[in-house]
Design a protein around this motif. Structure first.
Motif, PDB file in Angstrom:
ATOM      1  N   LYS A 189       0.822  -1.204   0.000  1.00 22.52           N
ATOM      2  CA  LYS A 189       0.000   0.000   0.000  1.00 22.52           C
ATOM      3  C   LYS A 189       0.863   1.264   0.000  1.00 22.52           C
ATOM      4  CE  LYS A 189      -4.052  -2.167   2.084  1.00 22.52           C
ATOM      5  NZ  LYS A 189      -4.090  -3.153   1.085  1.00 22.52           N
ATOM      6  N   GLU A 190       1.902   1.220  -0.870  1.00 18.75           N
ATOM      7  CA  GLU A 190       2.819   2.349  -0.999  1.00 18.75           C
ATOM      8  C   GLU A 190       3.179   2.573  -2.456  1.00 18.75           C
ATOM      9  OE1 GLU A 190       6.143   2.791   1.632  1.00 18.75           O
ATOM     10  OE2 GLU A 190       5.291   1.350   3.037  1.00 18.75           O
ATOM     11  N   ALA A 191       3.509   3.809  -2.765  1.00 13.93           N
ATOM     12  CA  ALA A 191       3.938   4.156  -4.117  1.00 13.93           C
ATOM     13  C   ALA A 191       5.409   3.795  -4.307  1.00 13.93           C
ATOM     14  CB  ALA A 191       3.742   5.646  -4.359  1.00 13.93           C
ATOM     15  N   ALA A 192       5.784   3.600  -5.567  1.00 16.17           N
ATOM     16  CA  ALA A 192       7.175   3.322  -5.911  1.00 16.17           C
ATOM     17  C   ALA A 192       7.542   4.153  -7.135  1.00 16.17           C
ATOM     18  CB  ALA A 192       7.371   1.844  -6.202  1.00 16.17           C
ATOM     19  N   THR A 193       8.812   4.480  -7.248  1.00 11.74           N
ATOM     20  CA  THR A 193       9.297   5.209  -8.411  1.00 11.74           C
ATOM     21  C   THR A 193      10.406   4.404  -9.074  1.00 11.74           C
ATOM     22  OG1 THR A 193      10.898   6.443  -7.096  1.00 11.74           O
ATOM     23  CG2 THR A 193       8.748   7.464  -7.438  1.00 11.74           C
ATOM     24  N   TYR A 194      10.527   4.568 -10.384  1.00 15.71           N
ATOM     25  CA  TYR A 194      11.535   3.886 -11.188  1.00 15.71           C
ATOM     26  C   TYR A 194      12.062   4.892 -12.196  1.00 15.71           C
ATOM     27  CZ  TYR A 194       8.512   0.000  -9.714  1.00 15.71           C
ATOM     28  OH  TYR A 194       7.746  -0.873  -8.990  1.00 15.71           O
ATOM     29  N   SER A 195      13.192   4.588 -12.795  1.00 14.32           N
ATOM     30  CA  SER A 195      13.655   5.383 -13.929  1.00 14.32           C
ATOM     31  C   SER A 195      14.409   4.478 -14.889  1.00 14.32           C
ATOM     32  CB  SER A 195      14.542   6.551 -13.477  1.00 14.32           C
ATOM     33  OG  SER A 195      15.762   6.090 -12.948  1.00 14.32           O
ATOM     34  N   ILE A 196      14.359   4.873 -16.149  1.00 10.84           N
ATOM     35  CA  ILE A 196      15.162   4.211 -17.170  1.00 10.84           C
ATOM     36  C   ILE A 196      15.935   5.307 -17.885  1.00 10.84           C
ATOM     37  CG2 ILE A 196      13.552   2.285 -17.450  1.00 10.84           C
ATOM     38  CD1 ILE A 196      12.698   3.575 -20.135  1.00 10.84           C
ATOM     39  N   GLN A 197      17.103   4.975 -18.395  1.00  8.13           N
ATOM     40  CA  GLN A 197      17.900   5.961 -19.105  1.00  8.13           C
ATOM     41  C   GLN A 197      18.704   5.299 -20.204  1.00  8.13           C
ATOM     42  OE1 GLN A 197      19.587   7.269 -15.373  1.00  8.13           O
ATOM     43  NE2 GLN A 197      21.625   6.638 -16.050  1.00  8.13           N
ATOM     44  N   THR A 198      19.181   6.120 -21.120  1.00  9.20           N
ATOM     45  CA  THR A 198      19.827   5.596 -22.317  1.00  9.20           C
ATOM     46  C   THR A 198      21.122   4.855 -22.022  1.00  9.20           C
ATOM     47  OG1 THR A 198      20.755   7.804 -22.635  1.00  9.20           O
ATOM     48  CG2 THR A 198      18.839   7.227 -23.967  1.00  9.20           C
ATOM     49  N   ASN A 199      21.820   5.172 -20.965  1.00 11.09           N
ATOM     50  CA  ASN A 199      23.127   4.561 -20.715  1.00 11.09           C
ATOM     51  C   ASN A 199      23.087   3.386 -19.740  1.00 11.09           C
ATOM     52  OD1 ASN A 199      22.562   6.196 -18.521  1.00 11.09           O
ATOM     53  ND2 ASN A 199      24.654   6.933 -18.292  1.00 11.09           N
ATOM     54  N   GLN A 200      21.964   2.703 -19.615  1.00  8.10           N
ATOM     55  CA  GLN A 200      21.877   1.524 -18.761  1.00  8.10           C
ATOM     56  C   GLN A 200      22.004   0.262 -19.599  1.00  8.10           C
ATOM     57  OE1 GLN A 200      18.021   2.439 -17.036  1.00  8.10           O
ATOM     58  NE2 GLN A 200      18.975   2.726 -15.050  1.00  8.10           N
ATOM     59  N   GLY A 201      22.498  -0.798 -18.965  1.00  9.77           N
ATOM     60  CA  GLY A 201      22.555  -2.090 -19.633  1.00  9.77           C
ATOM     61  C   GLY A 201      21.157  -2.672 -19.778  1.00  9.77           C
ATOM     62  N   ARG A 202      20.960  -3.433 -20.836  1.00  6.16           N
ATOM     63  CA  ARG A 202      19.656  -4.040 -21.115  1.00  6.16           C
ATOM     64  C   ARG A 202      19.849  -5.474 -21.514  1.00  6.16           C
ATOM     65  NH1 ARG A 202      19.128   1.152 -21.714  1.00  6.16           N
ATOM     66  NH2 ARG A 202      17.287   2.133 -20.936  1.00  6.16           N
ATOM     67  N   PRO A 203      18.872  -6.318 -21.368  1.00  2.00           N
ATOM     68  CA  PRO A 203      17.557  -6.061 -20.761  1.00  2.00           C
ATOM     69  C   PRO A 203      17.692  -5.880 -19.249  1.00  2.00           C
ATOM     70  CG  PRO A 203      17.755  -8.392 -21.242  1.00  2.00           C
ATOM     71  CD  PRO A 203      19.000  -7.724 -21.769  1.00  2.00           C
ATOM     72  N   ARG A 204      16.732  -5.168 -18.704  1.00  2.00           N
ATOM     73  CA  ARG A 204      16.715  -4.867 -17.269  1.00  2.00           C
ATOM     74  C   ARG A 204      15.295  -5.001 -16.767  1.00  2.00           C
ATOM     75  NH1 ARG A 204      16.400   0.693 -15.461  1.00  2.00           N
ATOM     76  NH2 ARG A 204      16.398   0.629 -13.209  1.00  2.00           N
ATOM     77  N   GLU A 205      15.133  -5.726 -15.685  1.00  2.00           N
ATOM     78  CA  GLU A 205      13.800  -5.895 -15.103  1.00  2.00           C
ATOM     79  C   GLU A 205      13.597  -4.868 -13.998  1.00  2.00           C
ATOM     80  OE1 GLU A 205      10.733  -9.285 -13.491  1.00  2.00           O
ATOM     81  OE2 GLU A 205      12.852  -9.778 -13.677  1.00  2.00           O
ATOM     82  N   LEU A 206      12.478  -4.147 -14.075  1.00  2.00           N
ATOM     83  CA  LEU A 206      12.103  -3.218 -13.015  1.00  2.00           C
ATOM     84  C   LEU A 206      11.287  -4.005 -12.002  1.00  2.00           C
ATOM     85  CD1 LEU A 206      10.925  -0.178 -15.189  1.00  2.00           C
ATOM     86  CD2 LEU A 206      13.210  -0.661 -14.325  1.00  2.00           C
ATOM     87  N   ARG A 207      11.734  -3.998 -10.763  1.00  2.00           N
ATOM     88  CA  ARG A 207      11.076  -4.767  -9.713  1.00  2.00           C
ATOM     89  C   ARG A 207      10.548  -3.833  -8.634  1.00  2.00           C
ATOM     90  NH1 ARG A 207      11.530  -9.749 -10.852  1.00  2.00           N
ATOM     91  NH2 ARG A 207      10.740 -10.506  -8.868  1.00  2.00           N
ATOM     92  N   CYS A 208       9.408  -4.178  -8.081  1.00  3.33           N
ATOM     93  CA  CYS A 208       8.806  -3.390  -7.011  1.00  3.33           C
ATOM     94  C   CYS A 208       9.748  -3.422  -5.796  1.00  3.33           C
ATOM     95  CB  CYS A 208       7.437  -3.955  -6.640  1.00  3.33           C
ATOM     96  SG  CYS A 208       6.678  -3.103  -5.231  1.00  3.33           S
ATOM     97  N   PRO A 209      10.102  -2.252  -5.257  1.00  5.11           N
ATOM     98  CA  PRO A 209      10.986  -2.227  -4.091  1.00  5.11           C
ATOM     99  C   PRO A 209      10.303  -2.709  -2.806  1.00  5.11           C
ATOM    100  CG  PRO A 209      10.275  -0.010  -4.632  1.00  5.11           C
ATOM    101  CD  PRO A 209       9.754  -0.911  -5.717  1.00  5.11           C
TER     102      PRO A 209
END
Length: 166
Positions: free
Chosen positions: A127-147
């Motif tokens: 019952k909380e919000a989470a924030t994520y970001s993606i950017q051009t200089n990150q390795g891929r593939p990358r999984e965004l996971r709920c903190p």
């Protein structure tokens, strides 16, 4: 002169009800621009939907964070059960100058375009919000996971694209 850059990005899911996190794009993005106000190349500028100006990171010596001529002209998102996409048009003013620190000429877009896109979600378990970001200089593939609950929120498989339109 007024320049426009198109920024596109896509994440893959599943999104529809499987994890219930309601992942969505934030209305803010960061983009590198050669800033004619502080006369520095490769400055990170923060753009917010609806804002009439962008905020430049400034230089380490001299002019610090400052407002500059830039805005998000269009911001379209598409979501479906397996895809979450973004297309933003960013207007910014550009004028030729030579960098005050390293004598490099300004370019539009900058010589190494970079963008960071922000996302938000809501974890039904915590019952909380989470924030994520993606950017051009990150390795891929990358999984965004709920903190909060560690469930998969999305997969970032492709680098966001930046294209100068004019």
């Amino acid at each position: 002169m007024l320049r426009t850059a198109e920024i596109t990005a896509e994440l893959t899911g599943p999104f529809a009800g499987d994890n219930g996190h309601h992942l969505h794009w934030s209305s803010q993005l960061e983009f590198t621009v050669d800033c004619f106000v502080c006369e520095r190349t490769g400055r990170t500028q923060v753009f917010e939907c609806g804002a009439e100006q962008a905020l430049c990171s400034g230089s380490r010596s001299g002019l610090q964070r400052h407002r500059t001529a830039g805005r998000i002209a269009a911001y379209d998102t598409t979501s479906g059960p397996e895809r979450l996409a973004l297309r933003a048009l960013v207007d910014f003013w550009w004028a030729p100058f030579e960098d005050t620190r390293n004598s490099r000429p300004a370019m539009a877009p900058t010589s190494h375009p970079w963008v960071r896109l922000h996302l938000r979600s809501y974890c039904p378990e915590a019952k909380e919000a989470a924030t994520y970001s993606i950017q051009t200089n990150q390795g891929r593939p990358r999984e965004l996971r709920c903190p909060h609950c560690d469930s998969g929120a999305a997969t970032d498989a492709a680098t966001p694209a930046i294209r100068l339109l004019n």
